[in-house]
Design an enzyme around this catalytic site. Structure first.
Site: not given
Length: 398
Positions: A97, A127, A159
């Site tokens: 995600d 990320d 996350e």
């Protein structure tokens, strides 16, 4: 649990591996698949397209792929892809995600991989979708017959919000391995500890009344004023008791984030609500911290005859630490030339530790670019990442 279709012909597996794209094409595809997780329903999206895409590539390379729905989270999935077998082995883990974005602040389309200035730009490049193509590229050099212990590529959901994907895996007791590396952006410097995160809500409810006579009500804001003093005194106590020189901010922190109460100057405040943030050090128990807070705040509510509610805004992330002399820490230090250190941000590491794995955080890209407009990963990080991951696979799987 869902399984991708089984490929029974080993020759077909070899041929299908040729269809797995290169690193750039893999990342281009992953970036093009929005997988935002957010507490705001208007932003929140399923990560299933990313999970399915990773599963297809990994299955073509001979991995056994499991797709597991996250309980109670429609549209959210974890993936466990395993090459080889055994009781030990290595997990290369990441989350699928991303955070939401402000397209007005981006110079290019967040969902189109764009190269400029020797960087790849796009939402999730560092990320942390960028880790998956590099982990897959590292795995290309090996087949199941090469491995004495399994290589597992793990992809999780949510996350950036609840960490419910990692929690679901810990509750399910899988995957099983001896070592785990989470590829969060650390500029390829190993991280063996981070603080925890707690976000808490404290509410006092009293009785409204005309401000000309305080006896007509019970002022929740005045009670909160006293409670704030207790919280700050408690912070002072914790900071005197706990310290860790590995962190830039060596003590636990407590931040008073936002407060709301009352509705008019001439009415006694009937309700006041405070949200605050705690960052405990490794070795500090979140449950014990909450008990300390209750011990200091409950007497305030009782003395002032206020109804009190105290609860987490979310379950929190425990602090994380792997010993400096751990085998995995020493291996990563040797491969990177950097001493393992501590960071302020939190990861899924505590839940992989709960599964019994020696765990470390290390991946390409910088946390400084995470959650920012024009997020990017430096091209100079790509080849070293593959080299380091192959070194880990050789050490822990061959």
């Amino acid at each position: 649990m869902q399984h991708f279709p089984d490929e029974t012909d080993s020759r077909a597996r070899v041929n299908s591996a040729d269809t797995v794209p290169g690193v750039r094409d893999m990342l281009t595809k992953l970036i093009s698949l929005p997988s935002i997780s957010s507490a705001s329903p208007e932003w929140d999206l399923s990560n299933e397209p990313v999970i399915r895409t990773l599963g297809e590539w990994l299955e073509a390379l001979g991995f056994l792929v499991e797709v597991l729905a996250v309980p109670g989270q429609p549209g959210k999935y974890n993936l466990i892809a395993t090459l080889g077998s055994g009781s030990g082995g290595l997990v290369l883990a990441g989350h699928t995600d991303t955070v939401p974005f402000d397209d007005k602040r981006w110079q290019s389309d967040p969902f189109t991989l764009t190269e400029r200035d020797n960087r790849w730009y796009g939402l999730g490049t560092c990320d942390m979708k960028g880790f998956f193509p590099l982990a897959i590229d590292a795995a290309r050099a090996f087949s199941a017959s090469d491995l004495k212990q399994p290589l597992i590529i793990l992809a999780t959901a949510d996350e950036e919000t609840s960490m419910n994907g990692a929690k679901a895996l810990a509750e399910a007791g899988k995957p099983k391995a001896r070592y785990a590396v989470i590829g969060e952006p650390t500029s390829l410097k190993p991280v063996r500890m981070h603080k925890g995160i707690m976000m808490e809500r404290l509410t006092f409810e009293g009785q409204s009344g005309h401000s000309s006579d305080p006896a007509l009500g019970r002022n929740a804001m005045e009670g909160m004023h006293e409670a704030l003093g207790e919280l700050l005194a408690l912070r002072t106590d914790w900071q005197a008791q706990y310290s860790n020189p590995n962190f830039d901010v060596q003590v636990p922190t407590l931040n008073l984030g936002c407060i709301h109460g009352g509705d008019n100057p001439n009415r006694i405040c009937a309700r006041c609500e405070l949200h605050f943030d705690l960052r405990p050090l490794p070795g500090m128990s979140m449950e014990h911290l909450r008990q300390d807070i209750l011990h200091r705040i409950q007497p305030v509510a009782e003395r002032r005859e206020l109804i009190m509610e105290f609860e987490p805004l979310f379950d929190g992330v425990p602090p994380f630490e792997t010993p400096a002399d751990a085998v995995l820490v020493q291996a990563c230090e040797q491969l990177t030339g950097h001493t393992a250190h501590a960071v302020a941000f939190a990861t899924e590491a505590p839940w992989l530790q709960k599964l019994g794995m020696e765990t470390l955080v290390m991946g390409p890209g910088s946390i400084d670019q995470a959650h920012q407009p024009d997020e990017f990963i430096e091209l100079s990080q790509l080849e070293p990442t593959v080299k380091i991951l192959r070194g880990l696979i050789r050490q822990f799987c061959l």
